[in-house]
Structure formats: C-alpha cells, structure tokens
Design an enzyme around this catalytic site. Structure first.
Site, PDB file in Angstrom:
ATOM      1  N   SER A 240       0.855  -1.183   0.000  1.00 37.93           N
ATOM      2  CA  SER A 240       0.000   0.000   0.000  1.00 37.93           C
ATOM      3  C   SER A 240       0.887   1.227   0.000  1.00 37.93           C
ATOM      4  O   SER A 240       2.037   1.175   0.435  1.00 37.93           O
ATOM      5  CB  SER A 240      -0.891   0.007   1.257  1.00 37.93           C
ATOM      6  OG  SER A 240      -1.468   1.280   1.472  1.00 37.93           O
TER       7      SER A 240
ATOM      8  N   TYR B 206      -1.667  -0.080  10.778  1.00 36.69           N
ATOM      9  CA  TYR B 206      -1.677  -0.366   9.339  1.00 36.69           C
ATOM     10  C   TYR B 206      -0.360   0.057   8.700  1.00 36.69           C
ATOM     11  O   TYR B 206       0.235  -0.692   7.921  1.00 36.69           O
ATOM     12  CB  TYR B 206      -2.857   0.370   8.689  1.00 36.69           C
ATOM     13  CG  TYR B 206      -3.105  -0.038   7.255  1.00 36.69           C
ATOM     14  CD1 TYR B 206      -3.622  -1.296   6.967  1.00 36.69           C
ATOM     15  CD2 TYR B 206      -2.826   0.829   6.198  1.00 36.69           C
ATOM     16  CE1 TYR B 206      -3.859  -1.679   5.648  1.00 36.69           C
ATOM     17  CE2 TYR B 206      -3.059   0.455   4.893  1.00 36.69           C
ATOM     18  CZ  TYR B 206      -3.578  -0.805   4.614  1.00 36.69           C
ATOM     19  OH  TYR B 206      -3.796  -1.182   3.315  1.00 36.69           O
TER      20      TYR B 206
END
Length: 238
Positions: free
Chosen positions: A139, A152
């Site tokens: 990501s 995250y």
C-alpha cells in the site's frame, strides 16, 4: 487453456481480492481463500457461471495450522500451486492512545505475520515444482503516514521490507516475488470506513487486478520486484 496456473488469493472474496479472482479466473484456476465462507462460495459460483474455474477455501492467514491444511488441500486437489497473492488485510482507524493491544496484534497477525506464514509453507511447494510467483499487496501506506493508522502503517512498511527479503531468498529457487504498492481503491476497505471520501481520487480495483495479470504474463527470465499502481489523482502519494 492448457497452461492454466493454480492461483491462491488470500482475502479473495471481496474488494481487490474479488477483482483479482474474477480477472485471473479468465485464464487460470483461482482459489478464493477467505474467512468469509459464504462470500467465497458465492464468488466461486459467479465465476463458474461465467465459464471460469474457481474454488472457495476457508483460510485464516493468521492461523498457522489452517494455512498448512489449506495448502495441503490445494496441492492434493491440483498437484501444484503456481501463484500466491497475499491480499488479506485489516485495519482499525483509531488514534494510538485508543487502540488496544489486541487490535494492534490483529492487524499485525493478518497484514504481516500472515504473508510470512503463507510464504514459509508455499516456498517448498514452489521450489519442488521448479518455480512460482508470490505477489504481496502492499500500500502507499508503506511510503508515508497519516493519523489514526499506526498499526496499518507499521504492518505495510514491514510487509514491504519482508517482500524485499523474500525476493532475495526465493529467486535462488526460481521463484519470483513482487511487491505491488496499491493506491486508494473503490473497495469496502475504504468506502465502508470513509463514506465521504472523494471517489474521483480512487481507482477501480479491476485496474490493479489487470496489472497483476500483466506481471504474471511477463517473460520467464524477467522479474518485477516492485510496482506501484495508483489513481491518476492519487492523494496519498506523493
């Protein structure tokens, strides 16, 4: 198609995972690995109705024994596993002070520990059959940071580093490893948590899935260690 590859997609029943499964099932045999059994079964049926070949499989990447059992089931059914796509991911949108240790551990166990476990047990399979390909979905969260996403970010920065290390080891056995750094997508992962997000600055997950298909179709003697796929008007990078 005689040269169909057997592809396992973790978190394959919705969002990007669903797009990957649907796209790759046009040419390959897709294993939809997910803890959401009903969604996996439904997607497999949809793919089969469109003349694709898909198989739903209960898979919790945070559970080592479940991963081992799932791989045994796949190799027992198909005799091989050509591609592993580590796509499963979770997050809790909370400030650090409000995030529980248990929530932190869940994010790490799925986003970072999961790809380690799956790769650990897939490597011998792929090595024994003479090659394979592991794609880890990272990501833009591995390149910069924003508030209320500490777990995250930590998991994705770690996953990028793990993928680079995995590349150096796997290539010795003819196994390709790719980190796919994906920008914002129109998937439940974002839309369910941020309903007011500007979708004009997000990309369709099918676009990312198309790039995965492109990578898998590359020359046998060429590797793509890392690729970034972002919306044209991406705001998370740069």
């Amino acid at each position: 198609m005689q040269n169909k590859k057997v592809v396992l997609v973790t978190g394959g029943s919705q969002g990007l995972g669903k797009a990957i499964c649907t796209t790759l099932a046009e040419d390959h045999i897709v294993i939809i690995g997910d803890i959401q059994d009903a969604k996996a079964v439904k997607l497999a049926e949809e793919i089969q109705e469109n003349n694709g070949e898909a198989y739903p499989l209960h898979l919790d990447v945070s559970k080592e024994e479940n991963v081992k059992e799932a791989l045994q089931e796949i190799t027992g059914k198909y005799g091989r596993l050509d591609v592993l796509i580590n796509n499963a991911g979770v997050d809790f949108t909370k400030p650090i002070t409000e995030m529980s240790v248990a929530e932190w551990d869940v994010v790490m166990s799925v986003n970072l520990r999961g790809p380690f476990i799956t790769s650990k047990y897939v490597l011998p399979v792929m090595s024994g059959q003479g090659g394979g390909h592991i794609i880890n979905i990272v990501s833009t969260a591995c390149l910069r940071a924003w508030p209320e996403a500490s777990a995250y970010h930590a998991s994705k920065w770690g996953l990028r580093g793990f993928t680079q290390a995995l590349f150096t080891e796997a290539r010795q056995h003819g196994i390709k490893v790719t980190a796919l750094i994906a920008g914002g997508m129109k998937t439940p992962f974002l839309l369910d948590r941020f309903p007011d997000i500007d979708q004009n600055k997000l990309q369709d997950p099918e676009n990312v899935a198309g790039n995965i298909r492109y990578i898998l179709e590359g020359p046998a003697d060429t590797a793509v260690p890392e690729i970034m796929v972002i919306p044209l008007h991406e705001t998370s990078w740069p």
